[in-house]
Motif scaffolding. Structure first.
Motif, PDB file in Angstrom:
ATOM      1  N   ALA A   1       0.812  -1.214   0.000  1.00  0.00           N
ATOM      2  CA  ALA A   1       0.000   0.000   0.000  1.00  0.00           C
ATOM      3  C   ALA A   1       0.848   1.266   0.000  1.00  0.00           C
ATOM      4  CB  ALA A   1      -0.939  -0.011   1.203  1.00  0.00           C
ATOM      5  N   ASP A   2       2.004   1.244   0.646  1.00  0.00           N
ATOM      6  CA  ASP A   2       2.823   2.449   0.791  1.00  0.00           C
ATOM      7  C   ASP A   2       3.936   2.556  -0.246  1.00  0.00           C
ATOM      8  OD1 ASP A   2       4.255   0.313   1.708  1.00  0.00           O
ATOM      9  OD2 ASP A   2       4.862   1.224   3.610  1.00  0.00           O
ATOM     10  N   ASN A   3       3.892   1.731  -1.292  1.00  0.00           N
ATOM     11  CA  ASN A   3       4.923   1.773  -2.336  1.00  0.00           C
ATOM     12  C   ASN A   3       4.252   1.685  -3.704  1.00  0.00           C
ATOM     13  OD1 ASN A   3       7.103   1.536  -4.027  1.00  0.00           O
ATOM     14  ND2 ASN A   3       7.896  -0.364  -3.133  1.00  0.00           N
ATOM     15  N   TYR A   4       4.029   2.841  -4.332  1.00  0.00           N
ATOM     16  CA  TYR A   4       3.281   2.846  -5.592  1.00  0.00           C
ATOM     17  C   TYR A   4       4.029   2.123  -6.720  1.00  0.00           C
ATOM     18  CZ  TYR A   4       6.296   6.691  -7.208  1.00  0.00           C
ATOM     19  OH  TYR A   4       7.369   7.455  -7.592  1.00  0.00           O
ATOM     20  N   LYS A   5       5.361   2.016  -6.606  1.00  0.00           N
ATOM     21  CA  LYS A   5       6.117   1.298  -7.635  1.00  0.00           C
ATOM     22  C   LYS A   5       5.787  -0.191  -7.622  1.00  0.00           C
ATOM     23  CE  LYS A   5       9.973   4.574  -7.646  1.00  0.00           C
ATOM     24  NZ  LYS A   5      11.426   4.774  -7.400  1.00  0.00           N
ATOM     25  N   SER A   6       5.358  -0.706  -6.470  1.00  0.00           N
ATOM     26  CA  SER A   6       5.034  -2.128  -6.364  1.00  0.00           C
ATOM     27  C   SER A   6       3.688  -2.465  -6.999  1.00  0.00           C
ATOM     28  CB  SER A   6       5.020  -2.559  -4.895  1.00  0.00           C
ATOM     29  OG  SER A   6       3.886  -2.043  -4.213  1.00  0.00           O
ATOM     30  N   TRP A   7       2.900  -1.452  -7.363  1.00  0.00           N
ATOM     31  CA  TRP A   7       1.583  -1.716  -7.944  1.00  0.00           C
ATOM     32  C   TRP A   7       1.671  -2.205  -9.382  1.00  0.00           C
ATOM     33  CZ3 TRP A   7      -0.663   3.665  -6.164  1.00  0.00           C
ATOM     34  CH2 TRP A   7      -0.613   3.723  -4.773  1.00  0.00           C
ATOM     35  N   LEU A   8       2.854  -2.093  -9.976  1.00  0.00           N
ATOM     36  CA  LEU A   8       3.059  -2.564 -11.346  1.00  0.00           C
ATOM     37  C   LEU A   8       3.273  -4.073 -11.366  1.00  0.00           C
ATOM     38  CD1 LEU A   8       5.584   0.191 -12.456  1.00  0.00           C
ATOM     39  CD2 LEU A   8       3.227   0.001 -13.251  1.00  0.00           C
ATOM     40  N   LEU A   9       2.772  -4.728 -12.397  1.00  0.00           N
ATOM     41  CA  LEU A   9       3.038  -6.160 -12.561  1.00  0.00           C
ATOM     42  C   LEU A   9       4.498  -6.389 -12.907  1.00  0.00           C
ATOM     43  CD1 LEU A   9      -0.146  -7.430 -14.464  1.00  0.00           C
ATOM     44  CD2 LEU A   9       0.547  -7.986 -12.122  1.00  0.00           C
ATOM     45  N   GLN A  10       5.044  -5.474 -13.695  1.00  0.00           N
ATOM     46  CA  GLN A  10       6.468  -5.530 -14.030  1.00  0.00           C
ATOM     47  C   GLN A  10       7.169  -4.429 -13.240  1.00  0.00           C
ATOM     48  OE1 GLN A  10       7.538  -7.979 -15.924  1.00  0.00           O
ATOM     49  NE2 GLN A  10       5.486  -8.693 -16.475  1.00  0.00           N
ATOM     50  N   ASP A  11       7.666  -4.768 -12.049  1.00  0.00           N
ATOM     51  CA  ASP A  11       8.232  -3.738 -11.178  1.00  0.00           C
ATOM     52  C   ASP A  11       9.759  -3.760 -11.110  1.00  0.00           C
ATOM     53  OD1 ASP A  11       8.639  -6.040  -9.747  1.00  0.00           O
ATOM     54  OD2 ASP A  11       7.297  -5.534  -8.097  1.00  0.00           O
ATOM     55  N   GLY A  12      10.401  -4.521 -11.997  1.00  0.00           N
ATOM     56  CA  GLY A  12      11.854  -4.515 -12.062  1.00  0.00           C
ATOM     57  C   GLY A  12      12.550  -5.549 -11.210  1.00  0.00           C
ATOM     58  N   TYR A  13      11.810  -6.289 -10.391  1.00  0.00           N
ATOM     59  CA  TYR A  13      12.414  -7.306  -9.537  1.00  0.00           C
ATOM     60  C   TYR A  13      12.393  -8.664 -10.226  1.00  0.00           C
ATOM     61  CZ  TYR A  13      12.223  -3.933  -5.724  1.00  0.00           C
ATOM     62  OH  TYR A  13      12.404  -2.816  -4.934  1.00  0.00           O
ATOM     63  N   THR A  14      13.422  -9.441  -9.996  1.00  0.00           N
ATOM     64  CA  THR A  14      13.502 -10.791 -10.564  1.00  0.00           C
ATOM     65  C   THR A  14      12.852 -11.782  -9.606  1.00  0.00           C
ATOM     66  OG1 THR A  14      15.565 -10.225 -11.668  1.00  0.00           O
ATOM     67  CG2 THR A  14      15.036 -12.574 -11.450  1.00  0.00           C
ATOM     68  N   ARG A  15      11.953 -12.613 -10.144  1.00  0.00           N
ATOM     69  CA  ARG A  15      11.241 -13.585  -9.323  1.00  0.00           C
ATOM     70  C   ARG A  15      11.308 -14.963  -9.957  1.00  0.00           C
ATOM     71  NH1 ARG A  15       8.329  -8.939  -9.055  1.00  0.00           N
ATOM     72  NH2 ARG A  15       7.732  -8.190  -6.981  1.00  0.00           N
ATOM     73  N   LYS A  16      11.095 -15.942  -9.109  1.00  0.00           N
ATOM     74  CA  LYS A  16      11.047 -17.316  -9.605  1.00  0.00           C
ATOM     75  C   LYS A  16       9.795 -17.525 -10.443  1.00  0.00           C
ATOM     76  CE  LYS A  16      11.306 -22.128  -8.055  1.00  0.00           C
ATOM     77  NZ  LYS A  16      11.395 -23.041  -6.874  1.00  0.00           N
ATOM     78  N   TYR A  17       8.679 -16.902  -9.996  1.00  0.00           N
ATOM     79  CA  TYR A  17       7.415 -17.003 -10.723  1.00  0.00           C
ATOM     80  C   TYR A  17       6.959 -15.602 -11.129  1.00  0.00           C
ATOM     81  CZ  TYR A  17       7.384 -21.597  -8.516  1.00  0.00           C
ATOM     82  OH  TYR A  17       7.721 -22.855  -8.104  1.00  0.00           O
ATOM     83  N   PRO A  18       6.245 -15.478 -12.259  1.00  0.00           N
ATOM     84  CA  PRO A  18       5.770 -14.150 -12.692  1.00  0.00           C
ATOM     85  C   PRO A  18       4.845 -13.525 -11.654  1.00  0.00           C
ATOM     86  CG  PRO A  18       5.509 -15.781 -14.452  1.00  0.00           C
ATOM     87  CD  PRO A  18       5.876 -16.543 -13.216  1.00  0.00           C
ATOM     88  N   LYS A  19       4.956 -12.226 -11.485  1.00  0.00           N
ATOM     89  CA  LYS A  19       4.088 -11.513 -10.552  1.00  0.00           C
ATOM     90  C   LYS A  19       2.683 -11.444 -11.118  1.00  0.00           C
ATOM     91  CE  LYS A  19       3.913  -7.143  -7.946  1.00  0.00           C
ATOM     92  NZ  LYS A  19       4.532  -5.813  -7.786  1.00  0.00           N
ATOM     93  N   ARG A  20       1.684 -11.640 -10.265  1.00  0.00           N
ATOM     94  CA  ARG A  20       0.292 -11.574 -10.711  1.00  0.00           C
ATOM     95  C   ARG A  20      -0.580 -11.036  -9.586  1.00  0.00           C
ATOM     96  NH1 ARG A  20      -2.937 -15.425  -8.570  1.00  0.00           N
ATOM     97  NH2 ARG A  20      -1.973 -17.242  -7.578  1.00  0.00           N
ATOM     98  N   TYR A  21      -1.767 -10.549  -9.975  1.00  0.00           N
ATOM     99  CA  TYR A  21      -2.708 -10.077  -8.971  1.00  0.00           C
ATOM    100  C   TYR A  21      -3.295 -11.266  -8.218  1.00  0.00           C
ATOM    101  CZ  TYR A  21      -2.636  -5.818 -11.799  1.00  0.00           C
ATOM    102  OH  TYR A  21      -2.236  -4.709 -12.495  1.00  0.00           O
ATOM    103  N   PRO A  22      -3.520 -11.140  -6.905  1.00  0.00           N
ATOM    104  CA  PRO A  22      -4.205 -12.219  -6.179  1.00  0.00           C
ATOM    105  C   PRO A  22      -5.641 -12.350  -6.683  1.00  0.00           C
ATOM    106  CG  PRO A  22      -3.968 -10.279  -4.785  1.00  0.00           C
ATOM    107  CD  PRO A  22      -3.171 -10.004  -6.030  1.00  0.00           C
TER     108      PRO A  22
END
Length: 442
Positions: free
Chosen positions: A143-164
């Motif tokens: 909630a307090d980090n608007y950059k995290s609201w993007l699906l592609q936020d620049g971080y590398t993950r094992k699984y693709p980021k998705r909305y719950p």
């Protein structure tokens, strides 16, 4: 975009043919209200307007939310929604817009929509808010980090980021409930519950001492010392048996197993209603007319479906950004029959939001209902075009007041032949009421 409504009835009586045209580029906004009691031709008018819009060579997308299943449009991409279909909506999709979107806004809209359809208690609401916030955080949305609201936020993950999804919410809530139940049987859980009870007793004694006007009441002071000693013992036991470090936070947020269980049941019921599914509706992306057949849903389910779908469309429009000068002012037109079913007179109602903000983002709203009282004064004032197909006489005074017209003109309206129109054109300070001889083209 244009819709030929017909000919000016007064000028036609003078042997003058003057077309009356709805032009999205010439009016203040592309919102329309269509008012007419049963049998006055609302469905016929909607079909004729839709067919004219589809005949125009443009990229306008039409979203037709069909309550009764009677707004049939040839060659439209039509999807029926029910509990037996495998597709639906995701109420937890987040708009990444820094100002209009975000996790907190999405949670607030979700809870406000539920309260508008099936009210929940304040304790249940607080637990639900904590659950969804933690669910988002577990999926990388904060909630307090608007950059995290993007699906592609620049971080590398094992699984693709998705909305719950609603499935995720059910599983997450069940896990929290199990942790709370099982945790209370662990040494740290028992100590934490004991500490909470003792602290409550100490608070009550403190209030009694304050109320008595003396802090030297021997009996109360002795009880306070005893409870303080117990509190220290429980606190030490809690510290010595910590496992995850989050026990205290979870205890504070989810302290009532009964309330948490009621939230779990609420999520399960929402999942079972058939609206919220992980698979998106299979609309044809190349088809300009998307027809949502929601006749199989119960009335409260229809309200949930329409509100959440409109929130999705508005979030998508926010991502595209405001309409720029030189672009087509209308990207999407949302058409809703029996619109009175979906209005809530509060600031969180998505229809009120679209009426106020939709124009800037290329969204037009067409709402059809039987009477002017089905719409709030605020909503009524924000809609540039009103079409009167014929309302019951009991509403004539209200309609005259809202539209600033002589109610005698309503006597000239005839179903399927003559309608009343009022359009607020750009640059005009007043909107005149015009009787229109309907153009019978499909």
């Amino acid at each position: 975009m244009k819709i030929e409504l017909g000919l000016d009835d007064y000028l036609l009586s003078k042997q003058q043919r003057s077309p009356v045209v709805w032009d999205s580029e010439a009016i203040v906004n592309a919102h329309l209200l269509i008012m007419g009691k049963t049998g006055m031709g609302k469905t016929t008018f909607l079909r004729r307007a839709i067919n004219q819009l589809l005949a125009a060579d443009s990229g306008l997308r039409l979203h037709i939310l069909d309550v009764h299943g009677d707004i049939t449009i040839e060659h439209a991409s039509s999807v029926q929604f029910s509990e037996s279909t495998e597709y639906g909506l995701n109420p937890f999709a987040v708009s990444p817009d820094r100002h209009f979107g975000g996790v907190r806004k999405r949670i607030q809209d979700f809870i406000a929509t539920l309260n508008g359809c099936r009210p929940i208690g304040s304790r249940q609401e607080a637990v639900m808010r904590h659950l969804i916030t933690d669910l988002y955080a577990a999926n990388g949305f904060f909630a307090d980090n608007y950059k995290s609201w993007l699906l592609q936020d620049g971080y590398t993950r094992k699984y693709p980021k998705r909305y719950p999804t609603m499935d995720d919410a059910c599983r997450f809530a069940c896990i929290k409930l199990k942790q709370l139940i099982i945790g209370s049987d662990t040494p740290s859980g028992r100590a934490l519950e004991g500490l909470n009870k003792v602290t409550s007793k100490l608070y009550r004694i403190s209030k009694q001492l304050s109320a008595s006007g003396s802090e030297h009441n021997p009996t109360l002071m002795e009880q306070a010392l005893t409870y303080r000693s117990e509190a220290k013992k429980y606190y030490l036991e809690y510290i010595e048996n910590l496992e995850t470090g989050k026990e205290l936070d979870d205890f504070i947020k989810y302290e009532s197993k009964d309330v948490l269980k009621s939230v779990v049941e609420r999520f399960e019921n929402l999942k079972a209603c058939g609206i919220f599914k992980n698979q998106a509706p299979p609309f044809d992306p190349l088809n300009r007319a998307w027809h949502y057949n929601i006749t199989a849903l119960r009335e409260d389910e229809k309200r949930l479906f329409v509100e959440f779908r409109l929130q999705e469309l508005f979030a998508s429009a926010l991502e595209k950004g405001p309409v720029e000068k030189g672009q087509c002012l209308l990207r999407e037109l949302i058409i809703i029959d029996e619109a009175h079913l979906f209005f809530r007179d509060d600031q969180h109602n998505i229809l009120n939001t679209l009426a106020k903000e939709g124009r800037k983002f290329g969204i037009g709203l067409v709402c059809a209902s039987q009477a002017p009282t089905h719409f709030s004064d605020d909503f009524f004032a924000n809609v540039a075009t009103k079409i009167v197909l014929g309302v019951d006489q009991m509403y004539w005074d209200t309609l005259g007041r809202k539209m600033k017209l002589d109610i005698k003109l309503l006597n000239y309206i005839r179903p399927f032949e003559v309608v009343g129109t009022q359009m607020n054109m750009k640059g005009d300070t007043r909107s005149s009421f015009t009787l229109v001889r309907v153009a019978h083209r499909n």
